[in-house]
Motif scaffolding. Structure first.
Motif, PDB file in Angstrom:
ATOM      1  N   LEU A   1     -19.321  29.603  16.590  1.00 56.04           N
ATOM      2  CA  LEU A   1     -18.003  29.676  15.979  1.00 56.04           C
ATOM      3  C   LEU A   1     -17.836  28.497  15.027  1.00 56.04           C
ATOM      4  N   PRO A   2     -16.810  28.522  14.176  1.00 54.08           N
ATOM      5  CA  PRO A   2     -16.636  27.423  13.216  1.00 54.08           C
ATOM      6  C   PRO A   2     -16.653  26.032  13.851  1.00 54.08           C
ATOM      7  N   SER A   3     -16.248  25.948  15.101  1.00 49.19           N
ATOM      8  CA  SER A   3     -16.240  24.659  15.799  1.00 49.19           C
ATOM      9  C   SER A   3     -17.628  24.249  16.279  1.00 49.19           C
ATOM     10  N   GLY A   4     -18.609  25.153  16.128  1.00 42.78           N
ATOM     11  CA  GLY A   4     -19.942  24.906  16.663  1.00 42.78           C
ATOM     12  C   GLY A   4     -20.113  25.371  18.091  1.00 42.78           C
ATOM     13  N   ARG A   5     -19.075  25.946  18.639  1.00 43.11           N
ATOM     14  CA  ARG A   5     -19.056  26.364  20.031  1.00 43.11           C
ATOM     15  C   ARG A   5     -19.836  27.665  20.231  1.00 43.11           C
ATOM     16  N   ARG A   6     -20.632  27.707  21.283  1.00 34.40           N
ATOM     17  CA  ARG A   6     -21.299  28.931  21.710  1.00 34.40           C
ATOM     18  C   ARG A   6     -20.838  29.223  23.136  1.00 34.40           C
TER      19      ARG A   6
ATOM     20  N   PRO B   1     -17.546  36.092  19.110  1.00 33.78           N
ATOM     21  CA  PRO B   1     -17.844  36.944  17.950  1.00 33.78           C
ATOM     22  C   PRO B   1     -17.958  38.431  18.261  1.00 33.78           C
ATOM     23  N   TYR B   2     -17.604  38.864  19.474  1.00 31.02           N
ATOM     24  CA  TYR B   2     -17.730  40.281  19.831  1.00 31.02           C
ATOM     25  C   TYR B   2     -16.388  40.819  20.314  1.00 31.02           C
ATOM     26  N   ALA B   3     -15.844  41.788  19.572  1.00 33.26           N
ATOM     27  CA  ALA B   3     -14.541  42.342  19.938  1.00 33.26           C
ATOM     28  C   ALA B   3     -14.643  43.630  20.747  1.00 33.26           C
ATOM     29  N   GLY B   4     -15.864  44.140  20.884  1.00 29.93           N
ATOM     30  CA  GLY B   4     -16.046  45.428  21.556  1.00 29.93           C
ATOM     31  C   GLY B   4     -16.564  46.447  20.572  1.00 29.93           C
ATOM     32  N   GLY B   5     -17.469  47.294  21.024  1.00 27.19           N
ATOM     33  CA  GLY B   5     -18.088  48.281  20.163  1.00 27.19           C
ATOM     34  C   GLY B   5     -17.477  49.665  20.322  1.00 27.19           C
ATOM     35  N   PHE B   6     -18.288  50.671  20.044  1.00 28.72           N
ATOM     36  CA  PHE B   6     -17.802  52.052  20.050  1.00 28.72           C
ATOM     37  C   PHE B   6     -17.294  52.471  21.423  1.00 28.72           C
ATOM     38  N   ILE B   7     -17.986  52.066  22.489  1.00 26.30           N
ATOM     39  CA  ILE B   7     -17.563  52.466  23.833  1.00 26.30           C
ATOM     40  C   ILE B   7     -16.176  51.919  24.149  1.00 26.30           C
ATOM     41  N   THR B   8     -15.961  50.653  23.858  1.00 20.91           N
ATOM     42  CA  THR B   8     -14.646  50.048  24.104  1.00 20.91           C
ATOM     43  C   THR B   8     -13.567  50.742  23.283  1.00 20.91           C
TER      44      THR B   8
ATOM     45  N   GLY C   1      -3.104  55.148  30.178  1.00 23.13           N
ATOM     46  CA  GLY C   1      -3.624  54.590  31.420  1.00 23.13           C
ATOM     47  C   GLY C   1      -5.126  54.481  31.483  1.00 23.13           C
ATOM     48  N   GLN C   2      -5.753  54.412  30.320  1.00 24.06           N
ATOM     49  CA  GLN C   2      -7.213  54.316  30.242  1.00 24.06           C
ATOM     50  C   GLN C   2      -7.553  53.056  29.464  1.00 24.06           C
ATOM     51  N   HIS C   3      -8.149  52.086  30.140  1.00 20.67           N
ATOM     52  CA  HIS C   3      -8.372  50.766  29.573  1.00 20.67           C
ATOM     53  C   HIS C   3      -9.876  50.491  29.470  1.00 20.67           C
ATOM     54  N   ALA C   4     -10.263  49.675  28.497  1.00 21.36           N
ATOM     55  CA  ALA C   4     -11.676  49.322  28.335  1.00 21.36           C
ATOM     56  C   ALA C   4     -11.782  47.865  27.897  1.00 21.36           C
ATOM     57  N   ILE C   5     -12.647  47.118  28.592  1.00 21.79           N
ATOM     58  CA  ILE C   5     -12.874  45.704  28.302  1.00 21.79           C
ATOM     59  C   ILE C   5     -14.376  45.480  28.200  1.00 21.79           C
ATOM     60  N   GLN C   6     -14.809  44.844  27.141  1.00 24.56           N
ATOM     61  CA  GLN C   6     -16.225  44.519  26.987  1.00 24.56           C
ATOM     62  C   GLN C   6     -16.482  43.095  27.468  1.00 24.56           C
ATOM     63  N   ILE C   7     -17.552  42.933  28.234  1.00 20.93           N
ATOM     64  CA  ILE C   7     -17.954  41.630  28.749  1.00 20.93           C
ATOM     65  C   ILE C   7     -19.329  41.289  28.187  1.00 20.93           C
ATOM     66  N   GLU C   8     -19.442  40.153  27.511  1.00 25.03           N
ATOM     67  CA  GLU C   8     -20.727  39.655  27.016  1.00 25.03           C
ATOM     68  C   GLU C   8     -21.035  38.340  27.730  1.00 25.03           C
ATOM     69  N   ILE C   9     -22.213  38.264  28.346  1.00 20.97           N
ATOM     70  CA  ILE C   9     -22.621  37.080  29.094  1.00 20.97           C
ATOM     71  C   ILE C   9     -23.848  36.470  28.443  1.00 20.97           C
ATOM     72  N   SER C  10     -23.841  35.170  28.248  1.00 16.25           N
ATOM     73  CA  SER C  10     -24.998  34.500  27.656  1.00 16.25           C
ATOM     74  C   SER C  10     -26.224  34.664  28.546  1.00 16.25           C
ATOM     75  N   ARG C  11     -27.316  35.141  27.970  1.00 10.98           N
ATOM     76  CA  ARG C  11     -28.528  35.411  28.750  1.00 10.98           C
ATOM     77  C   ARG C  11     -29.118  34.142  29.356  1.00 10.98           C
ATOM     78  N   SER C  12     -28.901  33.014  28.702  1.00 13.83           N
ATOM     79  CA  SER C  12     -29.505  31.773  29.195  1.00 13.83           C
ATOM     80  C   SER C  12     -28.942  31.371  30.557  1.00 13.83           C
ATOM     81  N   LEU C  13     -27.780  31.905  30.936  1.00 14.29           N
ATOM     82  CA  LEU C  13     -27.173  31.560  32.216  1.00 14.29           C
ATOM     83  C   LEU C  13     -27.960  32.115  33.399  1.00 14.29           C
ATOM     84  N   TYR C  14     -28.713  33.187  33.162  1.00 13.19           N
ATOM     85  CA  TYR C  14     -29.362  33.852  34.294  1.00 13.19           C
ATOM     86  C   TYR C  14     -30.804  34.277  34.034  1.00 13.19           C
ATOM     87  N   SER C  15     -31.326  34.060  32.811  1.00 11.56           N
ATOM     88  CA  SER C  15     -32.676  34.542  32.520  1.00 11.56           C
ATOM     89  C   SER C  15     -33.426  33.600  31.590  1.00 11.56           C
TER      90      SER C  15
END
Length: 299
Positions: free
Chosen positions: A187-192, A229-236, A245-259
């Motif tokens: 992000l502009p702040s350098g944050r990941r 940088p991810y707002a949700g794709g076609f599925i969301t 009454g139908q809600h959709a939330i996209q979750i993105e997890i940094s791969r480095s946390l677990y792999s």
């Protein structure tokens, strides 16, 4: 559920996707892992110029296993077994690049989208950010068959799952599960961030549900961003319809946390992340029960 098609790999046949359901659903949460498939069809590998490791760079590594606890908390999980490099079900059905195919695409194909221009249409041209997959153009009939057989069956199953959940609980909350490379553009702040929660800028889910997910991650010390940088794709976008009454939330997890992203394998952090994900969504299921389902039942 309708018959699930199979993909033919170098090791035999496997279902195109799998549905893992609890014996008795107890929550309106529905989990979906569309990009974690790692069964590579011969119809892809025979035409690819990439080696077995490089072609895997677009996988949401082991996300299906990270969220494999879903049935244990009373929720279903649908997971694609075919890889994103073969077919991306998080796109419109016909976001296709004419230059990739011999023969003319049908007029209804969306050949001009930004995702197609970037090489990441329904049938991707590249893996990661810039590595081309194919050594030659694909037969147009092969491309259309991937959409008609695999894409449509996946979305029919996902749509039916959401409909059943909504009928049972009066609402459905789709959690669309993904991972992102640790090198995701800063992000502009350098944050990941560690986690990005997407709700299509407030349009795909009730704000309270998004707050539940956000506070769950933040409360365990994860650095969380919303929609960037991810707002949700076609599925969301497709399944997120809060007004009914139908809600959709996209979750993105940094791969480095677990792999280990280079070796394409889980590391010592995997068990912790999986346990904390279970904790977060167990709490979310409890909060949904208290704040949404009990008032509905009392009406």
């Amino acid at each position: 559920m309708a018959t699930v098609p199979t993909v033919i790999t170098g090791d035999g046949e496997t279902p195109a996707f799998e549905l893992f359901e609890p014996a008795v659903p107890t929550t309106p949460l529905v989990f979906c892992s569309p990009h974690s498939g790692r069964h590579y069809p011969r119809s892809l590998t025979d035409l690819s110029k990439l080696d077995a490791r490089t072609i895997r760079r677009s996988e949401d590594l082991f996300v299906d296993e990270l969220f494999g606890f879903a049935p244990e908390i009373g929720a279903p999980l649908i997971a694609a077994n075919f890889p994103r490099a073969f077919l991306d079900v998080n796109r419109e059905p016909y976001e296709l690049d004419q230059a990739m195919f011999t023969g003319r695409l049908p007029d209804y194909a969306n050949t001009g989208s930004l995702r197609v221009a970037g090489g990441l249409g329904t049938i991707p041209k590249i893996v990661a950010e810039d590595t081309e997959i194919y050594r030659a153009r694909l037969d147009v009939e092969e491309g259309l068959e991937r959409v008609e057989v695999f894409y449509r069956s996946f979305h029919e199953a996902l749509g039916a799952l959401i409909a059943r959940t909504k009928a049972a609980f009066g609402m459905a909350i789709l959690i669309d599960c993904h991972s992102m490379p640790s090198t995701v553009r800063a992000l502009p702040s350098g944050r990941r961030p560690d986690v990005v929660i997407g709700d299509r800028y407030g349009t795909s889910a009730a704000a309270r549900l998004v707050a539940m997910a956000t506070s769950g991650f933040s409360g365990l010390g994860y650095d969380v961003m919303r929609n960037k940088p991810y707002a949700g794709g076609f599925i969301t976008e497709r399944y997120g319809k809060p007004s009914i009454g139908q809600h959709a939330i996209q979750i993105e997890i940094s791969r480095s946390l677990y792999s280990d992203e280079a070796e394409l394998r889980p590391h010592q952090g995997f068990a912790t992340v999986r346990s904390e994900l279970r904790q977060i969504f167990t709490q979310m299921a409890f909060d949904v029960e208290r704040e949404y389902l009990r008032p509905l039942a009392a009406e």
